[in-house]
Motif scaffolding. Structure first.
Motif, PDB file in Angstrom:
ATOM      1  N   CYS A   1       0.842  -1.127  -0.172  1.00 47.06           N
ATOM      2  CA  CYS A   1      -0.190  -0.140   0.269  1.00 47.06           C
ATOM      3  C   CYS A   1       0.916   1.181   0.303  1.00 47.06           C
ATOM      4  O   CYS A   1       0.818   2.661  -0.613  1.00 47.06           O
ATOM      5  N   ASN A   2       2.302   1.558   0.950  1.00 44.18           N
ATOM      6  CA  ASN A   2       2.983   2.274   0.917  1.00 44.18           C
ATOM      7  C   ASN A   2       3.888   2.596  -0.418  1.00 44.18           C
ATOM      8  O   ASN A   2       3.903   3.692  -0.493  1.00 44.18           O
ATOM      9  N   SER A   3       3.600   1.652  -1.208  1.00 41.06           N
ATOM     10  CA  SER A   3       4.544   1.814  -2.667  1.00 41.06           C
ATOM     11  C   SER A   3       3.794   2.619  -3.203  1.00 41.06           C
ATOM     12  O   SER A   3       3.849   3.448  -4.463  1.00 41.06           O
ATOM     13  N   PHE A   4       2.268   2.445  -3.338  1.00 44.16           N
ATOM     14  CA  PHE A   4       1.015   3.206  -4.885  1.00 44.16           C
ATOM     15  C   PHE A   4       1.391   4.572  -3.555  1.00 44.16           C
ATOM     16  O   PHE A   4       1.075   5.223  -4.990  1.00 44.16           O
ATOM     17  N   PHE A   5       1.298   4.655  -1.880  1.00 49.46           N
ATOM     18  CA  PHE A   5       1.162   6.269  -1.466  1.00 49.46           C
ATOM     19  C   PHE A   5       1.972   7.072  -2.380  1.00 49.46           C
ATOM     20  O   PHE A   5       1.992   8.030  -2.281  1.00 49.46           O
ATOM     21  N   THR A   6       3.343   6.655  -2.277  1.00 51.12           N
ATOM     22  CA  THR A   6       4.645   7.245  -2.748  1.00 51.12           C
ATOM     23  C   THR A   6       4.535   7.563  -4.308  1.00 51.12           C
ATOM     24  O   THR A   6       5.874   8.732  -4.249  1.00 51.12           O
ATOM     25  N   ALA A   7       3.843   6.430  -4.953  1.00 50.58           N
ATOM     26  CA  ALA A   7       4.499   6.718  -6.134  1.00 50.58           C
ATOM     27  C   ALA A   7       3.037   5.983  -6.808  1.00 50.58           C
ATOM     28  O   ALA A   7       2.941   5.033  -7.618  1.00 50.58           O
ATOM     29  N   PRO A   8       1.599   7.147  -6.676  1.00 53.43           N
ATOM     30  CA  PRO A   8       0.841   6.391  -7.333  1.00 53.43           C
ATOM     31  C   PRO A   8       0.564   6.299  -8.809  1.00 53.43           C
ATOM     32  O   PRO A   8      -0.318   5.547  -9.265  1.00 53.43           O
TER      33      PRO A   8
ATOM     34  N   PRO B   1     -17.404  -8.052  -4.388  1.00 55.94           N
ATOM     35  CA  PRO B   1     -16.989  -6.389  -5.554  1.00 55.94           C
ATOM     36  C   PRO B   1     -17.247  -5.963  -4.400  1.00 55.94           C
ATOM     37  O   PRO B   1     -16.192  -4.872  -4.352  1.00 55.94           O
ATOM     38  N   LEU B   2     -17.091  -6.514  -2.868  1.00 57.74           N
ATOM     39  CA  LEU B   2     -17.690  -5.261  -1.637  1.00 57.74           C
ATOM     40  C   LEU B   2     -16.424  -5.240  -1.398  1.00 57.74           C
ATOM     41  O   LEU B   2     -15.589  -4.702  -1.022  1.00 57.74           O
ATOM     42  N   ILE B   3     -15.369  -6.245  -0.961  1.00 53.60           N
ATOM     43  CA  ILE B   3     -14.165  -6.671  -1.338  1.00 53.60           C
ATOM     44  C   ILE B   3     -13.522  -6.016  -1.340  1.00 53.60           C
ATOM     45  O   ILE B   3     -11.959  -4.902  -1.013  1.00 53.60           O
ATOM     46  N   GLN B   4     -13.335  -5.807  -2.944  1.00 53.05           N
ATOM     47  CA  GLN B   4     -12.559  -5.401  -3.917  1.00 53.05           C
ATOM     48  C   GLN B   4     -12.585  -3.814  -3.825  1.00 53.05           C
ATOM     49  O   GLN B   4     -11.584  -2.759  -3.742  1.00 53.05           O
ATOM     50  N   GLN B   5     -14.109  -2.947  -3.396  1.00 55.00           N
ATOM     51  CA  GLN B   5     -14.244  -1.467  -3.427  1.00 55.00           C
ATOM     52  C   GLN B   5     -13.545  -1.434  -2.153  1.00 55.00           C
ATOM     53  O   GLN B   5     -12.896  -0.155  -2.149  1.00 55.00           O
ATOM     54  N   MET B   6     -13.739  -1.942  -1.407  1.00 52.37           N
ATOM     55  CA  MET B   6     -12.847  -2.046   0.793  1.00 52.37           C
ATOM     56  C   MET B   6     -11.381  -1.609   0.051  1.00 52.37           C
ATOM     57  O   MET B   6     -11.155  -0.651   0.654  1.00 52.37           O
ATOM     58  N   LEU B   7     -11.105  -2.358  -0.562  1.00 50.38           N
ATOM     59  CA  LEU B   7      -9.606  -2.514  -0.830  1.00 50.38           C
ATOM     60  C   LEU B   7      -8.974  -0.604  -1.357  1.00 50.38           C
ATOM     61  O   LEU B   7      -8.034  -0.195  -0.918  1.00 50.38           O
ATOM     62  N   VAL B   8      -9.853  -0.654  -2.027  1.00 48.91           N
ATOM     63  CA  VAL B   8      -9.895   0.392  -3.567  1.00 48.91           C
ATOM     64  C   VAL B   8     -10.356   1.682  -2.348  1.00 48.91           C
ATOM     65  O   VAL B   8      -8.705   2.620  -2.758  1.00 48.91           O
ATOM     66  N   MET B   9     -10.205   1.697  -2.174  1.00 53.03           N
ATOM     67  CA  MET B   9     -10.984   2.650  -1.036  1.00 53.03           C
ATOM     68  C   MET B   9      -9.894   2.600  -0.251  1.00 53.03           C
ATOM     69  O   MET B   9      -9.227   3.937   0.476  1.00 53.03           O
ATOM     70  N   THR B  10      -9.585   1.892   0.385  1.00 51.00           N
ATOM     71  CA  THR B  10      -8.031   2.215   1.799  1.00 51.00           C
ATOM     72  C   THR B  10      -7.643   2.612   1.282  1.00 51.00           C
ATOM     73  O   THR B  10      -6.489   2.914   1.831  1.00 51.00           O
ATOM     74  N   ILE B  11      -6.378   2.605  -0.302  1.00 50.37           N
ATOM     75  CA  ILE B  11      -5.560   2.446  -0.636  1.00 50.37           C
ATOM     76  C   ILE B  11      -5.212   3.885  -1.026  1.00 50.37           C
ATOM     77  O   ILE B  11      -4.704   4.651  -1.024  1.00 50.37           O
ATOM     78  N   SER B  12      -6.199   3.928  -1.911  1.00 53.30           N
ATOM     79  CA  SER B  12      -6.636   5.557  -2.981  1.00 53.30           C
ATOM     80  C   SER B  12      -7.295   5.998  -2.560  1.00 53.30           C
ATOM     81  O   SER B  12      -7.565   7.378  -3.118  1.00 53.30           O
ATOM     82  N   GLY B  13      -8.142   5.947  -1.078  1.00 51.71           N
ATOM     83  CA  GLY B  13      -8.898   7.415  -0.924  1.00 51.71           C
ATOM     84  C   GLY B  13      -9.942   7.013  -1.439  1.00 51.71           C
ATOM     85  O   GLY B  13     -10.482   6.297  -2.417  1.00 51.71           O
ATOM     86  N   ASP B  14     -10.242   8.931  -1.415  1.00 53.23           N
ATOM     87  CA  ASP B  14     -11.643   9.147  -1.836  1.00 53.23           C
ATOM     88  C   ASP B  14     -11.614   9.309  -3.771  1.00 53.23           C
ATOM     89  O   ASP B  14     -12.834   9.295  -4.200  1.00 53.23           O
TER      90      ASP B  14
ATOM     91  N   PRO C   1     -10.945   6.995  -6.355  1.00 48.19           N
ATOM     92  CA  PRO C   1     -10.098   5.015  -6.740  1.00 48.19           C
ATOM     93  C   PRO C   1      -9.421   5.305  -7.728  1.00 48.19           C
ATOM     94  O   PRO C   1      -9.630   5.735  -8.907  1.00 48.19           O
ATOM     95  N   SER C   2      -8.337   4.798  -8.084  1.00 43.44           N
ATOM     96  CA  SER C   2      -8.119   4.184  -9.126  1.00 43.44           C
ATOM     97  C   SER C   2      -8.279   3.268  -9.637  1.00 43.44           C
ATOM     98  O   SER C   2      -8.158   2.335  -8.869  1.00 43.44           O
ATOM     99  N   PRO C   3      -7.613   3.685 -10.718  1.00 42.51           N
ATOM    100  CA  PRO C   3      -8.269   2.059 -11.773  1.00 42.51           C
ATOM    101  C   PRO C   3      -7.533   0.689 -11.471  1.00 42.51           C
ATOM    102  O   PRO C   3      -7.462  -0.384 -12.087  1.00 42.51           O
ATOM    103  N   SER C   4      -5.686   1.436 -10.753  1.00 40.75           N
ATOM    104  CA  SER C   4      -5.039   0.360 -10.830  1.00 40.75           C
ATOM    105  C   SER C   4      -4.572   0.377  -9.314  1.00 40.75           C
ATOM    106  O   SER C   4      -3.939   1.735  -9.085  1.00 40.75           O
TER     107      SER C   4
END
Lengths: 385, 248
Positions: free
Chosen positions: A115-122, A150-163, A165-168
């Protein structure tokens, strides 16, 4: 007790089941037709249902722990998911196999770092550290397999990319059991309930058999012979258990013919016969209670529905689409435990030694003994003349 | 234990159903090997008496001994001795004639060979061999009654209770059943009927009951002589004051 008499009663009853068109239809043809119709109608159709699901979470994250904590908190905020944290995958899997959970999420060791690797270089996917969140689903629940991923996927995306949502994202959802679950049809989910459903109608045939024999004076006539009540009742129990075994075999054959997918092995299938046979005894008991309070075969048919309807609606495949309250109410009928055990065995692939399955069998056996004894006592007092 | 000569002893038997007295202080004995006719119009108490004798009903008072055993105290022993042909045909329509008879033979735990031999012999004597493997549901009323009778006797009981075995039969069937009953040797039989000619033809002695009470007892010829009657029906009408007719 005399074996010759018991077998004589049992053979006589089996001949009734085979030779009387109404009995033959209820006991043999009805379950076969039901299986065929539902197999054809629902063999390739999915379903959708909003409800709440019990989800186990195993957090293996060792690094940047706050990411996995945020993910769990995000999961907890949804009303649809009831999150339960487990210390290890094994105990969570065990509860999943027993139907206590609809899904298990295993957060990997590198989750936080990923998650941090995404956060530092999205915008630089090449620098991301890939990780996989494993999701195990209850293959005995159609709705869980369709609604939860799909629910879990959605929660995962929200956790990592915040408000926004990133497609990847670098964290993926791995669903090892989903491939299998996706192959299951609506009929596969219904099939365990159909086994119990078929046996329920023994209540009607038993009550009719007793009331017709009483009306024809046959019970009085049998009372003038040395045959004892115990031999008479055991004979009936034997014939009806045999009928239940035939029912299960026919439903199995028909279910497989229309494409039933099961994870069960020989032991589980054998266990299915055992639990349905035990349930047949319970139905004999309900049939005796019905015959005791019915003055005629017509009345027996009507009164038998007092026992048939709750068993059918609350304890078989019929209840799958009901509210959670109605499904909880199902716990008061023995057929619920038959369906629950068969779902665990045939769909979840639970072993026959699974505590849930054994508990289901114990409940069915205890219910059968209590109902049968009550039925025999009532019939002896009020129905046998 | 009852006396050696008396196979059945009814001693002061009373049976009440709430306010109705079906059998009223009835006392009589039936000798071993005797064919005893229990006569009376409908509702006289014949079937109630038979039901007490075979243990289906408990006496309100009095006692009943069958084959030396008190029916109330040792019903299991009595049931091994008796064969009961009920008034209403009680057969399983979905079983064949042979299966019905075999079923009751099995309830008496008969050895397979003996059972097979008895079934074949009895069906033959009742003229049912050809139809033995057809379901009873397809039989005529007369054939059902004959199967009903054979079912009571398949285990060769020493005591038989035949409750109106020929009711509603045509004359030919009735005659066949009479011949059959006459051929039942070494059995103590109580036959209930309201056909007086049947009682005259078959019975060694008869007891006439009405309103649950025994009003005459003796051999048919003795009763005819006593009442100066030409037949038993005249005796009965003389005693009860009502004509005996089926369904009355």
């Amino acid at each position: 007790m005399n074996t010759q008499r018991i077998l004589s009663f049992a053979k006589k009853d089996l001949k009734l089941l085979i030779r009387e068109p109404a009995s033959l239809f209820l006991i043999v043809l009805f379950p076969v037709i039901l299986t065929l119709v539902f197999g054809v109608a629902f063999g390739a159709i999915g379903g959708d249902q909003s409800a709440s699901y019990q989800v186990g979470v195993v957090n293996m994250d060792k690094g940047l722990y706050q990411w996995s904590q945020t993910f769990v908190e995000t999961l907890t905020t949804t009303e649809i998911l009831n999150i339960q944290v487990y210390a290890d995958t094994e105990s969570a899997q065990k509860d999943l196999n027993q139907g206590k959970l609809q899904a298990v999420i295993v957060i990997p060791e590198l989750f936080g770092e990923s998650c941090n690797s995404f956060f530092t270089a999205p915008d630089d996917p090449s620098s991301w550290l890939e990780a996989t969140v494993e999701l195990y689903l209850d293959s005995g629940s159609l709705f869980a397999t369709q609604a939860i991923p799909p629910l879990i996927q959605q929660m995962l995306v929200m956790t990592i990319s915040g408000d926004q949502p990133s497609p990847s994202i670098p964290v993926h959802l791995g669903i090892p059991s989903l491939m299998e679950a996706e192959r299951l049809t609506m009929f596969d989910y219904m099939a365990p309930g159909i086994f119990a459903f078929a046996a329920i109608f023994l209540i009607m045939t038993v009550s009719q058999s007793f009331t017709v024999d009483r009306e024809r004076g046959l019970l009085r006539r049998i009372n003038t012979t040395p045959a004892t009540s115990a031999e008479f009742m055991v004979g009936h129990a034997v014939s009806n258990m045999a009928a239940a075994v035939v029912q299960v075999a026919l439903v199995f054959v028909m279910a497989f013919l229309v494409g039933f997918s099961t994870r069960a092995g020989a032991a589980q299938i054998l266990f299915a016969f055992v639990i349905v046979t035990a349930f047949a005894l319970c139905c004999v008991g309900f049939g005796l209670i019905t015959a005791s309070v019915s003055k005629s075969p017509g009345a027996a048919t009507g009164i038998s529905f007092i026992f048939i309807m709750p068993q059918m609606f609350l304890g078989t495949f019929v209840s799958a689409g009901f509210s959670s309250t109605a499904q909880a109410a199902g716990r008061v009928v023995p057929s619920y435990y038959v369906t629950d055990a068969l779902t665990s065995l045939l769909l979840r692939g639970a072993p026959v030694t699974s505590p849930t399955v054994l508990l289901d069998l114990a409940v069915v056996v205890v219910c059968s003994v209590v109902v049968l004894v009550l039925g025999v006592l009532l019939f002896e007092k009020y129905g046998n003349a | 234990m009852g006396t050696a000569e008396n196979e059945i002893v009814i001693d002061n038997l009373t049976k009440k159903f709430e306010d109705v007295i079906a059998v009223n202080e009835l006392s009589l004995s039936v000798l071993k090997g005797e064919l005893f006719g229990l006569l009376g119009p409908n509702g006289a108490g014949k079937t109630t008496t038979i039901n007490v004798l075979c243990g289906l009903l408990q006496p309100t008072s009095g006692s009943v001994t069958v084959g030396g055993y008190d029916v109330s105290k040792e019903p299991k022993k009595v049931k091994k001795l008796i064969g009961v042909c009920p008034q209403d045909t009680a057969v399983f329509p979905y079983l064949t004639g042979r299966e019905n008879v075999e079923f009751f033979g099995n309830l008496y735990a008969m050895p397979k060979e003996t059972l097979e031999r008895n079934v074949n012999a009895l069906l033959e004597r009742m003229g049912l061999t050809e139809d033995a493997d057809r379901r009873v549901g397809k039989y005529s009323g007369g054939m059902r009654r004959r199967v009903n009778l054979v079912m009571a006797l398949v285990h060769d009981p020493v005591i038989a209770f035949l409750d109106e075995p020929t009711v509603a039969m045509d004359p030919q069937s009735r005659r066949a059943v009479w011949d059959f009953i006459k051929g039942l040797n070494n059995k103590t039989i109580i036959l209930t009927t309201h056909y007086m000619e049947e009682a005259e033809e078959l019975c060694d002695r008869v007891g006439i009951i009405d309103y649950g009470k025994l009003i005459a007892l003796g051999a048919p010829d003795q009763l005819k002589e006593k009442f100066g009657a030409e037949n038993l029906e005249e005796v009965f009408i003389e005693l009860t004051g009502r004509r005996i007719r089926e369904g009355a």
